[in-house]
Motif scaffolding. Sequence first.
Motif, short mmCIF file in Angstrom:
data_model
loop_
_atom_site.label_atom_id
_atom_site.label_comp_id
_atom_site.label_asym_id
_atom_site.label_seq_id
_atom_site.Cartn_x
_atom_site.Cartn_y
_atom_site.Cartn_z
N ALA A 206 0.83 -1.21 0.00
CA ALA A 206 0.00 0.00 0.00
C ALA A 206 0.87 1.26 0.00
N LEU A 207 1.95 1.27 0.77
CA LEU A 207 2.86 2.41 0.78
C LEU A 207 3.49 2.63 -0.58
N ILE A 208 3.96 1.55 -1.19
CA ILE A 208 4.59 1.65 -2.50
C ILE A 208 3.58 2.13 -3.54
N GLN A 209 2.37 1.60 -3.50
CA GLN A 209 1.34 2.01 -4.45
C GLN A 209 1.01 3.49 -4.29
N ALA A 210 0.93 3.96 -3.05
CA ALA A 210 0.66 5.39 -2.79
C ALA A 210 1.79 6.26 -3.35
N GLU A 211 3.04 5.81 -3.19
CA GLU A 211 4.18 6.56 -3.74
C GLU A 211 4.10 6.60 -5.27
N ILE A 212 3.77 5.48 -5.87
CA ILE A 212 3.65 5.43 -7.34
C ILE A 212 2.58 6.40 -7.81
N GLU A 213 1.43 6.39 -7.15
CA GLU A 213 0.33 7.28 -7.54
C GLU A 213 0.72 8.75 -7.38
N GLN A 214 1.43 9.06 -6.31
CA GLN A 214 1.87 10.44 -6.10
C GLN A 214 2.82 10.88 -7.22
N HIS A 215 3.75 10.01 -7.58
CA HIS A 215 4.69 10.35 -8.65
C HIS A 215 3.98 10.45 -10.00
N GLN A 216 2.98 9.61 -10.22
CA GLN A 216 2.22 9.69 -11.47
C GLN A 216 1.47 11.02 -11.56
N GLN A 217 0.94 11.49 -10.43
CA GLN A 217 0.25 12.79 -10.41
C GLN A 217 1.24 13.92 -10.70
N GLN A 218 2.43 13.84 -10.12
CA GLN A 218 3.45 14.86 -10.39
C GLN A 218 3.87 14.83 -11.86
N LEU A 219 4.00 13.65 -12.41
CA LEU A 219 4.37 13.50 -13.81
C LEU A 219 3.29 14.10 -14.71
N ALA A 220 2.03 13.84 -14.41
CA ALA A 220 0.92 14.39 -15.20
C ALA A 220 0.93 15.92 -15.14
N ALA A 221 1.19 16.47 -13.96
CA ALA A 221 1.24 17.93 -13.82
C ALA A 221 2.40 18.52 -14.63
N LEU A 222 3.55 17.88 -14.60
CA LEU A 222 4.69 18.35 -15.38
C LEU A 222 4.43 18.24 -16.87
N GLN A 223 3.78 17.16 -17.29
CA GLN A 223 3.45 17.00 -18.71
C GLN A 223 2.48 18.10 -19.15
N GLN A 224 1.54 18.46 -18.30
CA GLN A 224 0.60 19.54 -18.63
C GLN A 224 1.34 20.87 -18.75
N GLN A 225 2.29 21.12 -17.85
CA GLN A 225 3.09 22.35 -17.94
C GLN A 225 3.87 22.39 -19.25
N LEU A 226 4.40 21.26 -19.66
CA LEU A 226 5.15 21.17 -20.91
C LEU A 226 4.25 21.48 -22.10
N VAL A 227 3.03 20.98 -22.09
CA VAL A 227 2.07 21.25 -23.17
C VAL A 227 1.79 22.75 -23.24
N VAL A 228 1.60 23.40 -22.10
CA VAL A 228 1.34 24.83 -22.06
C VAL A 228 2.52 25.61 -22.62
N ILE A 229 3.72 25.24 -22.24
CA ILE A 229 4.93 25.92 -22.72
C ILE A 229 5.05 25.78 -24.23
N ILE A 230 4.81 24.59 -24.73
CA ILE A 230 4.91 24.35 -26.18
C ILE A 230 3.85 25.17 -26.92
N GLN A 231 2.62 25.22 -26.38
CA GLN A 231 1.56 26.00 -27.02
C GLN A 231 1.89 27.50 -27.01
N ASP A 232 2.44 27.99 -25.91
CA ASP A 232 2.83 29.41 -25.81
C ASP A 232 3.92 29.75 -26.82
N LYS A 233 4.85 28.81 -27.02
CA LYS A 233 5.94 29.04 -27.95
C LYS A 233 5.44 29.14 -29.39
N ARG A 234 4.40 28.40 -29.70
CA ARG A 234 3.84 28.38 -31.05
C ARG A 234 3.03 29.65 -31.33
N SER A 235 2.59 30.30 -30.29
CA SER A 235 1.73 31.50 -30.45
C SER A 235 2.53 32.72 -30.85
#
Length: 107
Positions: free
Chosen positions: A78-107
């Motif tokens: 359960a501890l390991i699964q919670a850590e994995i889920e937390q890291h996956q959420q951080q990864l999703a947030a970073l990927q979203q930031q990257l999408v925003v940066i790429i879109q801003d650069k294209r504008s």
Amino acid sequence: MQPVISIPKDWDYPRFVPGQWTKQGLIIGMEYNPPGTLLAHEYGQGWRYAVLPDKNSQQVFYYFDEQIQQLSVAEVQALIQAEIEQHQQQLAALQQQLVVIIQDKRS
């Protein structure tokens, strides 16, 4: 290369290792107080573990072998699964930031 720790033959072998989760928390360090020494007289003899109650804690608690309880396999999973889920959420947030940066650069 894995680090190697040598334990003198006349010392007991530790029951826990740094990085191990227990019911008391995360073991972040350990020391051995040999019998007949000032440390053993003051704190008790044997392995003494430095433990964080949780990974965001600023307090460190110290326990001897007999004061620490191991987690069950289900609790560790359960501890390991919670850590994995937390890291996956951080990864999703970073990927979203990257999408925003790429879109801003294209504008």
